[in-house]
Motif scaffolding. Structure first.
Motif, short mmCIF file in Angstrom:
data_model
loop_
_atom_site.label_atom_id
_atom_site.label_comp_id
_atom_site.label_asym_id
_atom_site.label_seq_id
_atom_site.Cartn_x
_atom_site.Cartn_y
_atom_site.Cartn_z
N CYS A 78 5.69 23.99 -14.33
CA CYS A 78 4.88 23.54 -13.20
C CYS A 78 4.71 22.04 -13.30
O CYS A 78 5.48 21.37 -13.99
N SER A 79 3.73 21.47 -12.61
CA SER A 79 3.64 20.02 -12.51
C SER A 79 2.80 19.38 -13.61
O SER A 79 2.96 18.20 -13.90
N CYS A 80 1.88 20.13 -14.21
CA CYS A 80 1.01 19.58 -15.24
C CYS A 80 0.15 20.70 -15.81
O CYS A 80 0.11 21.81 -15.27
N SER A 81 -0.57 20.41 -16.88
CA SER A 81 -1.40 21.44 -17.50
C SER A 81 -2.56 21.85 -16.59
O SER A 81 -2.97 23.01 -16.59
N SER A 82 -3.08 20.92 -15.79
CA SER A 82 -4.18 21.27 -14.89
C SER A 82 -3.73 22.31 -13.87
O SER A 82 -4.46 23.28 -13.59
N GLU A 83 -2.54 22.14 -13.31
CA GLU A 83 -2.02 23.14 -12.37
C GLU A 83 -1.86 24.48 -13.08
O GLU A 83 -2.21 25.52 -12.52
N ASP A 106 -12.19 20.43 -26.25
CA ASP A 106 -11.03 20.65 -25.40
C ASP A 106 -10.91 19.60 -24.31
O ASP A 106 -11.90 19.00 -23.87
N PHE A 107 -9.68 19.41 -23.85
CA PHE A 107 -9.40 18.55 -22.71
C PHE A 107 -9.91 19.24 -21.44
O PHE A 107 -9.89 20.47 -21.35
N PRO A 108 -10.39 18.49 -20.44
CA PRO A 108 -10.95 19.12 -19.24
C PRO A 108 -10.03 20.13 -18.56
O PRO A 108 -10.51 21.13 -18.00
N ALA A 109 -8.73 19.91 -18.60
CA ALA A 109 -7.80 20.79 -17.87
C ALA A 109 -7.96 22.24 -18.28
O ALA A 109 -7.90 23.15 -17.44
N GLY A 110 -8.15 22.48 -19.57
CA GLY A 110 -8.24 23.85 -20.04
C GLY A 110 -9.61 24.48 -19.93
O GLY A 110 -9.75 25.71 -20.03
N VAL A 149 -10.39 33.52 -24.09
CA VAL A 149 -10.74 32.43 -25.00
C VAL A 149 -9.67 31.37 -24.83
O VAL A 149 -8.47 31.66 -24.94
N THR A 150 -10.08 30.15 -24.52
CA THR A 150 -9.12 29.07 -24.30
C THR A 150 -9.40 27.94 -25.28
O THR A 150 -10.56 27.54 -25.47
N VAL A 151 -8.35 27.41 -25.91
CA VAL A 151 -8.52 26.42 -26.96
C VAL A 151 -7.24 25.59 -27.07
O VAL A 151 -6.16 26.06 -26.72
N SER A 152 -7.38 24.37 -27.55
CA SER A 152 -6.22 23.53 -27.85
C SER A 152 -5.85 23.70 -29.31
O SER A 152 -6.72 23.77 -30.18
N LEU A 153 -4.54 23.76 -29.58
CA LEU A 153 -4.11 23.84 -30.97
C LEU A 153 -4.54 22.60 -31.74
O LEU A 153 -4.99 22.67 -32.88
N VAL A 154 -4.41 21.44 -31.08
CA VAL A 154 -4.89 20.16 -31.64
C VAL A 154 -5.76 19.50 -30.58
O VAL A 154 -5.33 19.33 -29.44
N SER A 155 -6.96 19.12 -30.95
CA SER A 155 -7.89 18.52 -30.00
C SER A 155 -7.49 17.10 -29.62
O SER A 155 -7.18 16.27 -30.49
N PHE A 156 -7.50 16.84 -28.30
CA PHE A 156 -7.26 15.48 -27.82
C PHE A 156 -8.36 14.54 -28.26
O PHE A 156 -8.15 13.32 -28.39
N TYR A 157 -9.57 15.07 -28.49
CA TYR A 157 -10.76 14.24 -28.72
C TYR A 157 -10.75 13.63 -30.12
O TYR A 157 -10.96 12.42 -30.27
N ASN A 158 -10.51 14.46 -31.12
CA ASN A 158 -10.58 13.94 -32.49
C ASN A 158 -9.44 14.42 -33.39
O ASN A 158 -9.43 14.14 -34.58
N GLY A 159 -8.48 15.16 -32.82
CA GLY A 159 -7.34 15.59 -33.59
C GLY A 159 -7.54 16.83 -34.43
O GLY A 159 -6.64 17.22 -35.19
N PHE A 160 -8.71 17.49 -34.32
CA PHE A 160 -8.94 18.70 -35.13
C PHE A 160 -7.92 19.77 -34.75
O PHE A 160 -7.75 20.10 -33.57
N ARG A 161 -7.28 20.34 -35.76
CA ARG A 161 -6.27 21.37 -35.56
C ARG A 161 -6.83 22.73 -35.97
O ARG A 161 -7.26 22.90 -37.12
N ILE A 162 -6.86 23.67 -35.04
CA ILE A 162 -7.37 24.99 -35.37
C ILE A 162 -6.37 25.73 -36.25
O ILE A 162 -5.17 25.41 -36.27
N THR A 163 -6.86 26.72 -36.98
CA THR A 163 -5.99 27.64 -37.71
C THR A 163 -5.77 28.82 -36.78
O THR A 163 -6.61 29.72 -36.68
#
Length: 374
Positions: A78-83, A106-110, A149-163
């Motif tokens: 698609c065109s972007c993560s927000s879409e 998380d980034f606002p898109a998700g 449940v929605t989450v980023s594997l790596v946070s845009f905000y501070n780089g925290f990486r979930i397990t």
């Protein structure tokens, strides 16, 4: 990437610059520019160019499938993560009483599709503690009403990486919820194992070094029914031009339903070149080269008068480090004046380190940062 010779050949714009902002905008290699020129040449063929566009489209689906651990049939563009997330919200058909878990890293898109007044579900916020998302804080939010449940594997905000395996286990044990994972800040930078993810979303203009205008969506075949977006369009429909086209519209199942209209073929060409470049270098090789730079930078940041936002936990660190300072904008201006490029926003400075970065880049950042902080 990885060697000075390759860097000069493929990334000439980085000469004399310490560019540490790939989490915002990746610097594309010259191969991506060549791909965009090829798109223009193919577009000049008019309808005769469509066959070549389709070849690029299929190549991107195959490449994305490799990175995601899926098959090409399980990839949509698609065109972007927000879409992608807005189409995902359509697909879920949430009702009053349903619950969706988002998080504050998380980034606002998700996160924001589920926070709109039109969304009937109740949002629950998985809150970070000292910059980290802990499983013990997720568990109380999960129950039979949890749909997503929605989450980023790596946070845009501070780089925290979930397990991710821990998150998957917690979600599966305590709910029947779907798990959406945004890989934008991981794709092309760290090796991926996305086992257990029900929806995968990634942007294309950051670490994979392609262009704007792309969103790579992965839907495992077993979850196609849950993630079929009932959107209008034509490219996403089973029979957009059939005799009953004005009686009903039926979406293609799963990932294909996220490609709703005329593809952004220019971006597709760029994404193919970017993914091929990253694959040619090797994500593992990129991570092995860049990770020592990240950890050395972190060690030095800990000694400076800044508020570190990235948890000092190596197993949860990918390519991003972030910190705050009362005079962040002034510090940022001084860094830019020295041709050191990082992200600055609302008092937060973010450093992101990719495979084209060098020890000299990090040394220059730290030298100029120490000077600016004085």
């Amino acid at each position: 990437m990885l060697t000075s010779r390759a860097r000069k050949r493929d990334f000439p714009s980085l000469e004399g610059k310490a560019y540490l902002n790939s989490a915002a905008e990746g610097i594309p290699p010259l191969a991506v520019g060549e791909a965009l020129q090829q798109y223009f040449s193919d577009k000049q063929l008019g309808m005769d160019g469509r066959e070549r566009h389709t070849e690029q489209w299929n190549a991107v689906r195959a490449l994305a499938a490799e990175f995601y651990g899926l098959t090409p049939a399980e990839i949509g563009i698609c065109s972007c993560s927000s879409e992608a997330y807005n189409l995902a919200a359509l697909a879920l058909k949430l009702k009053k009483g349903d619950e969706v878990v988002v998080n504050d890293l998380d980034f606002p898109a998700g996160a924001t599709p589920w926070l709109q007044p039109a969304c009937p579900a109740t949002p629950r916020v998985w809150r970070s503690l000292e910059g980290a998302l802990r499983i013990e804080d997720l568990v109380p939010l999960l129950n039979p009403k949890t749909r997503l449940v929605t989450v980023s594997l790596v946070s845009f905000y501070n780089g925290f990486r979930i397990t991710l395996p821990e998150v998957v286990a917690a979600v599966r044990k305590r709910s029947a919820a779907l798990l959406a994972v945004d890989v934008t800040q991981a794709l092309g930078r760290v090796p991926l194992d996305l086992t257990g993810a029900d929806l995968i979303v990634g942007s294309t203009h950051k670490w994979i070094l392609a262009s704007h205008g792309g969103g790579l969506v992965g839907v495992p075949a077993a979850r196609a029914a849950e993630w079929t977006a009932p959107a209008g369009g034509w490219f996403n429909l089973e029979d957009a031009f059939g005799p009953k086209r004005f009686e009903k519209a039926v979406s293609k199942p799963g990932a294909a339903s996220f490609s709703v209209g005329m593809p952004n073929y220019a971006a597709v060409y760029a994404v193919r070149a970017g993914l091929e470049y990253i694959r040619g270098v090797g994500v593992k090789a990129i991570d092995e080269a860049a990770r020592p730079l990240v950890m050395n930078c972190l060690a030095e940041l800990k000694s400076l008068p800044v508020e570190l936002l990235t948890p000092d936990e190596p197993e949860h660190i990918a390519g991003i480090l972030a910190f705050k300072h009362p005079k962040a904008e002034e510090v940022h201006a001084k860094l830019l004046a020295a041709n050191v490029h990082v992200m600055s926003h609302a008092g937060r400075l973010r450093v992101s380190i990719h495979g084209y970065n060098t020890e000299g880049d990090v040394e220059k950042l730290l030298r100029e940062l120490k000077s600016a902080l004085k």
